[in-house]
Design a protein around this motif. Structure first.
Motif, short mmCIF file in Angstrom:
data_model
loop_
_atom_site.label_atom_id
_atom_site.label_comp_id
_atom_site.label_asym_id
_atom_site.label_seq_id
_atom_site.Cartn_x
_atom_site.Cartn_y
_atom_site.Cartn_z
N SER A 414 -11.52 22.37 24.80
CA SER A 414 -12.55 21.51 25.38
C SER A 414 -12.81 21.86 26.84
N ARG A 415 -11.77 22.22 27.56
CA ARG A 415 -11.96 22.69 28.93
C ARG A 415 -12.82 23.94 28.95
N TRP A 416 -12.54 24.87 28.03
CA TRP A 416 -13.31 26.12 27.96
C TRP A 416 -14.77 25.82 27.61
N VAL A 417 -14.99 24.94 26.64
CA VAL A 417 -16.36 24.60 26.24
C VAL A 417 -17.10 24.00 27.43
N SER A 418 -16.46 23.09 28.15
CA SER A 418 -17.11 22.49 29.32
C SER A 418 -17.50 23.56 30.34
N GLY A 419 -16.60 24.49 30.58
CA GLY A 419 -16.90 25.57 31.52
C GLY A 419 -18.02 26.46 31.05
N SER A 420 -18.08 26.72 29.75
CA SER A 420 -19.10 27.61 29.22
C SER A 420 -20.49 27.01 29.30
N ASN A 457 -22.20 19.20 17.00
CA ASN A 457 -21.12 18.92 16.05
C ASN A 457 -19.76 18.84 16.76
N TYR A 458 -19.59 19.64 17.79
CA TYR A 458 -18.35 19.57 18.57
C TYR A 458 -18.24 18.20 19.24
N LEU A 459 -19.36 17.72 19.78
CA LEU A 459 -19.38 16.39 20.37
C LEU A 459 -19.07 15.33 19.33
N MET A 460 -19.64 15.48 18.15
CA MET A 460 -19.41 14.51 17.09
C MET A 460 -17.93 14.36 16.78
N VAL A 461 -17.20 15.48 16.78
CA VAL A 461 -15.77 15.44 16.47
C VAL A 461 -14.95 14.92 17.64
N THR A 462 -15.34 15.23 18.86
CA THR A 462 -14.50 14.93 20.02
C THR A 462 -14.91 13.68 20.80
N ASN A 463 -16.06 13.10 20.49
CA ASN A 463 -16.52 11.92 21.24
C ASN A 463 -15.47 10.81 21.24
N ALA A 464 -15.36 10.13 22.38
CA ALA A 464 -14.43 9.00 22.54
C ALA A 464 -12.98 9.40 22.30
N MET A 468 -13.18 15.06 24.99
CA MET A 468 -14.62 15.13 25.25
C MET A 468 -14.90 16.20 26.30
N ILE A 469 -16.04 16.83 26.17
CA ILE A 469 -16.43 17.78 27.21
C ILE A 469 -16.80 17.01 28.47
N SER A 470 -16.80 17.68 29.60
CA SER A 470 -16.98 17.04 30.89
C SER A 470 -18.38 16.46 31.05
N GLU A 471 -18.53 15.54 31.98
CA GLU A 471 -19.84 14.93 32.22
C GLU A 471 -20.84 15.96 32.73
N SER A 472 -20.40 16.87 33.59
CA SER A 472 -21.34 17.89 34.11
C SER A 472 -21.83 18.78 32.97
N ALA A 473 -20.95 19.11 32.03
CA ALA A 473 -21.35 19.92 30.88
C ALA A 473 -22.34 19.15 30.01
N ARG A 474 -22.10 17.86 29.84
CA ARG A 474 -23.02 17.04 29.03
C ARG A 474 -24.39 16.93 29.71
N LYS A 475 -24.40 16.85 31.03
CA LYS A 475 -25.68 16.79 31.74
C LYS A 475 -26.47 18.08 31.55
N LEU A 524 -25.97 9.24 30.58
CA LEU A 524 -26.10 10.24 31.64
C LEU A 524 -27.24 9.91 32.60
N THR A 525 -27.80 8.71 32.44
CA THR A 525 -28.93 8.31 33.29
C THR A 525 -28.47 7.63 34.57
N GLY A 526 -27.21 7.27 34.64
CA GLY A 526 -26.70 6.55 35.80
C GLY A 526 -26.87 5.05 35.70
N LYS A 527 -27.34 4.55 34.57
CA LYS A 527 -27.57 3.12 34.40
C LYS A 527 -26.34 2.37 33.88
N GLY A 528 -25.31 3.12 33.51
CA GLY A 528 -24.07 2.48 33.08
C GLY A 528 -24.13 1.87 31.70
N GLU A 529 -25.03 2.35 30.85
CA GLU A 529 -25.11 1.82 29.48
C GLU A 529 -24.03 2.44 28.61
#
Length: 973
Positions: A414-420, A457-464, A468-475, A524-529
């Motif tokens: 997951s660290r590698w995926v976030s970096g990639s 699909n990777y997110l589907m398996v690792t969510n919560a 999980m991949i990093s927030e910057s990667a998700r953005k 990822l909108t910053g609204k805290g939902e």
């Protein structure tokens, strides 16, 4: 070929008039091969990689096998890209090596290399002479190959087969492996990811195995296991596929004989001879998944037995730990189901006596070892890896037996995926800062889909979970998904950005699901939902995808988003997107860093013109599709892509003049788009053809498109070439007719006549329409040809004859045009009130020459400039008094004392011009002098304003990078 081949003949002892395929190890040991200092040579049918026999060498310590050839070997050894290809079967692993030496008749060494024998089974021995250790010869020719046996073991046996020594160029993608680890020194290992498995195997984890695994960590792994099961466990047996692989299995003769497996040879696609019954990794893939599914669903013990026989066979044949199979390039596309089969068979694999070898082999071929350390910046071709091997990596990490080690593997992955998922530099693969995604050194939607699905699909398996991949990667992923949302309508993208896949580009449902999986990963909108409502709304807008996901999101109060509206500049792809309501316009060019199209020998044969300033409107149908918008391949005239200025050639001349792939770059730097307030924009390019066979060297034009709401003002100047045989045209539109009588407007009057062809003078203005509700007002552009006709063409892959009825219109520039120009406005799906005003001055052309195209829109008050060359205005009242070249500028007054302005240098400013480069876009300071006394309203690091001493003008210094528009507000003072 079952032989010892030396280019086209074998050894000096044989007649050179016979085919090389006639020589081999089927009948007798070649006389030119002998042993020195003990040992024995014989033919064996115990193991073979070709035909039914191989050459068995029973060696003793410090003995040699000698091959002498004075006919072909000298020439082969002189060829830097020639070399040896060979398969070697080893019965018993030896912690030593075979040593190959190529010598002269006097025994002078010319080339040498070693081959590791620490394995059992078949391994490939492929190496170029240029990659061997070389000794400069004083004199003489290479005529002899000596293979020395291990010195550390008394005796042993190896089997040689499928051997060639050739002057012909060996693959540039020979794969370094455990046998020859320093192989292929010319391979750019930071670019060619397929061939780097052994390099990555040397990585050591920089993450420790946890001393104690928390309950949370253990529970997370169990939850991920459930999610993988839900995603991969089959619902039913595919009987048709099972019957197919049963035949493959039977024809291959796969069977267990004593302690080894037998069967037809398994080889890489580069040397596959399917007609001889040889198998590829695709065959292994198909057999394993079908047998696994049959066992899991039907408990068919025969399929269970065959599953492990095929797995053992594949490993013995060379798909093993540390093996490269000669070359393994693109193997990920052939092996995806091997890993899926392993997951649903994981309990059976773990119970087997060879469990550790199976898991070790699977992990190796998945490339999981790359993630033992963080992602290495500059690594290329990420889309391929995400698409074909990301799930494989996750499966293999989850199959590791010991739970703590499994935790570490998933954590590191997951660290590698976030970096990639960080923005990648230059033209290498991955996500760019503007949201485009790259493959093959360019923006490539067709490779982006699949990759997006895998990330989703990777997110589907690792969510919560802790993985999980990093927030910057998700953005960054969100940006990429919103970008594909912007350049598709509803799911389709245009011809200009199709790569080598015209008319078929669309987002599959799996990629649409990625919007929802990313939304569920967090706001990822910053609204805290609790989740990202923007992505969730985009997911629902597509209307397809996972129904349960849609139901869940609707229950949470999510409603589908409206169609995207605005203008987006994507200069890593030299294109712009302009949208309103349900329609989308794609504007596409090419330059020194952006290729115009990808043309293969059998793909997109006629796609040369798709980026010659194309202006494609996709806006018809319920839902909107490219086909419903009039773009169909059957009968399509490949010379007439809307908006392009082209030389109308016979189709055979449009095919690539080269044997391999053609991805043409322009000699010109200037092509791309810019925007203002994210709503309106401008596109421009310098068109210039290179000196290529079937091209017209020096064919040039300056083209621009100014986009204001539903109005496109299209200008062209300097259209020049010396082609006396074929006419030059600028295409207004080409749309398929649903029926011959489908109406359109020609010269301001409706017509249904079919066939129809006529030319009109545009001096006083000509109004016509396509059949999709789009109108074209042409003025001062010479003759306009309008056609409604039955067309014959060729399919882009097979060259099969296609036919269809089309309506089209083009500006006729004639043969060998000299400084021709054009001007027309496109009114996209206008209402009745707009139609009444068509032909009246909705806009003003301020300048139109080889230096500048400038247009003011009279409704929005926006002025756009395409500045092709450095210029100084002779009109003291002009808004821009002076400017650097190759800029796109837009301005809009706000009241009496302010203006909004954007400046864009679409050129990426990359020095290295190669297939791919990891050189970053370099900032460039561009200068523009404005009329009047202005200051920047809000201080910006990349915009400086300096007022002249007489207070009559203002010099702007704008730092441009990454082809992105720089937007700012100016105030009078």
């Amino acid at each position: 070929m079952k032989n010892l081949i030396l280019t086209l003949s074998l050894l000096g002892a044989f007649s050179t008039g016979l085919k090389a395929a006639d020589y081999g190890f089927e009948d007798s040991v070649p006389k030119s091969i002998s042993v020195i200092k003990g040992g024995n040579l014989s033919l064996s049918d115990s193991y073979f990689k070709e035909g039914k026999k191989s050459l068995k060498w029973d060696w003793v310590s410090n003995s040699s096998l000698c091959l002498i050839d004075s006919l072909e070997m000298p020439g082969a050894a002189k060829s830097a890209d020639g070399g040896i290809t060979l398969w070697i079967y080893n019965e018993k692993p030896v912690a030593d090596h075979l040593h190959f030496v190529f010598e002269t008749a006097k025994g002078e060494k010319g080339y040498e290399f070693s081959f590791n024998l620490s394995y059992k089974g078949w391994r490939a021995c492929w190496i170029k002479f240029s990659d061997m250790k070389k000794t400069q010869l004083a004199s003489g020719k290479i005529v002899k190959m000596l293979v020395s046996s291990p010195s550390s073991v008394a005796k042993g046996s190896v089997y040689l087969d499928r051997m060639k020594i050739t002057a012909k160029t060996l693959s540039d993608r020979i794969t370094p492996d455990l046998q020859i680890d320093e192989n292929n020194n010319n391979l750019k290992r930071d670019l060619w990811h397929w061939c780097r498995l052994w390099e990555w195997e040397q990585y050591k984890y920089d993450v420790s195995v946890p001393t104690n695994l928390t309950t949370e960590g253990s529970s997370a792994l169990k939850e991920m296991e459930k999610r993988l099961d839900a995603a991969l466990k089959p619902d039913d047996v595919n009987t048709k596929e099972l019957n197919k692989v049963e035949k493959t299995y039977s024809a291959a003769g796969i069977a267990r004989v004593g302690d080894h497996m037998t069967g037809k040879p398994l080889v890489s696609n580069d040397e596959l001879q399917k007609k001889n019954g040889e198998l590829s990794l695709t065959d292994i893939n198909d057999m394993l998944i079908a047998f696994a599914q049959d066992w899991v669903i039907s408990a068919n013990s025969s399929s269970l037995k065959k599953y492990f026989e095929v797995l053992d066979y594949a490993i013995e044949q060379g798909m093993a730990y540390g093996s490269g199979m000669g070359t393994n390039h693109h193997y990920g596309y052939q092996t995806r189901d091997i890993f899926r089969s392993a997951w649903i068979m994981r309990n059976e694999i773990r119970k087997s006596e060879n469990s550790s070898e199976y898991i070790k082999t699977l992990c190796y071929w998945s490339g999981l070892q790359e993630s033992r350390i963080p992602y290495q910046y500059g690594r290329d071709e990420l889309l391929d890896t995400w698409h074909t091997l990301l799930q494989a990596k996750l499966i293999c990490a989850m199959m590791i037996t010991e739970e703590k080690e499994r935790y570490r593997a998933v954590q590191a992955l997951s660290r590698w995926v976030s970096g990639s998922m960080a923005f990648t530099p230059g033209t290498i693969g991955g996500i760019k800062i503007d949201g485009t995604t790259f493959h093959h050194g360019g923006f490539y939607p067709a490779y982006s889909v699949g990759a997006f699905a895998a990330l989703g699909n990777y997110l589907m398996v690792t969510n919560a979970t802790p993985f999980m991949i990093s927030e910057s990667a998700r953005k960054n992923f969100k940006l990429a998904l919103q970008t594909i949302r912007n350049y598709t309508n509803l799911k389709d993208w245009g011809i200009g950005i199709c790569g080598r896949h015209p008319f078929s580009g669309k987002i599959p449902d799996e990629d649409i699901n990625a919007f929802a999986y990313l939304a569920q990963a967090g706001d990822l909108t910053g609204k805290g939902e609790a989740f990202d409502r923007e992505l969730a709304s985009d997911f629902l807008r597509f209307g397809t995808g996972n129904k349960q996901l849609a139901k869940t999101l609707r229950k949470a109060g999510v409603v589908e988003s409206a169609n995207p509206e605005g203008f987006w500049a994507y200069n890593y792809g030299a294109f712009g997107i302009h949208r309103r309501n349900n329609w989308m316009v794609t504007l596409k060019g090419y330059n020194t860093d952006v290729w115009n199209s990808e043309i293969y020998t059998k793909d997109n044969r006629y796609g040369r013109y798709q980026s010659y300033g194309s202006v494609q409107i996709i806006g018809s149908g319920k839902p909107v599709t490219q086909k419903e918008s009039g773009f169909e391949e059957n009968g399509w005239d490949w010379n007439r892509v809307p908006g392009t200025t082209t030389i109308h050639l016979p189709l055979e001349m449009l095919e690539s003049p080269f044997k391999g792939t053609q991805m043409e770059h322009s000699p010109e730097h200037f092509a791309g788009a810019s925007s203002l307030e994210g709503k309106n924009g401008v596109f421009a390019m310098k068109l210039l053809e290179r000196n290529r066979p079937t091209f017209t060297p020096g064919f040039k034009a300056r083209k621009s498109v100014f986009c204001f709401d539903n109005r496109l003002v299209c200008l062209g100047t300097g259209i020049t070439n010396n082609n006396q045989k074929y006419p030059t045209e600028t295409t207004l539109f080409q749309v398929a007719l649903k029926e011959p009588a489908e109406p359109m407007v020609v010269d301001n009057a409706e017509t249904t006549t079919f066939p129809f062809e006529s030319e009109f003078d545009s001096q006083h203005g000509l109004i016509c329409s396509d059949t999709k509700g789009n109108y074209y007002y042409v003025k001062n552009s010479g003759h306009v040809k309008v056609m409604r006709q039955h067309q014959r063409s060729f399919e882009n892959k097979t060259k099969k004859l296609t036919e269809g009825d089309f309506a089209s219109a083009c500006l006729v520039h004639g043969t060998a045009p000299d400084n021709q120009e054009y001007e027309y406005m496109v009114l996209i799906q206008p209402d009745k009130n707009q139609l009444k005003k068509i032909g009246k001055e909705n806009y003003s052309v301020l300048r139109k020459d080889s230096i500048v195209h400038a247009v003011r829109d009279n409704q929005t008050n926006i002025t756009g400039y395409a500045i092709f060359e450095d210029f100084v205005s002779t009109d003291k009242s002009s808004e821009i008094q002076k400017s650097d070249r190759e800029l796109l500028v837009m301005t809009k007054p706000v009241g009496d004392n302010q203006k909004i302005m954007s400046v864009c240098m679409p050129d990426l400013n990359i020095s290295e011009k190669s297939y791919t480069t990891k050189e970053s876009s370099k900032p460039a300071v561009k200068q523009i002098t404005l009329n009047g006394n202005w200051k920047v309203a809000l201080e910006m690091d990349n915009v400086k304003a300096v007022t002249s001493s007489d207070k009559k003008s203002t010099s702007l210094q704008v730092t441009c990078v990454d082809g992105r528009p720089v937007e700012f507000t100016l105030m009078k003072y």
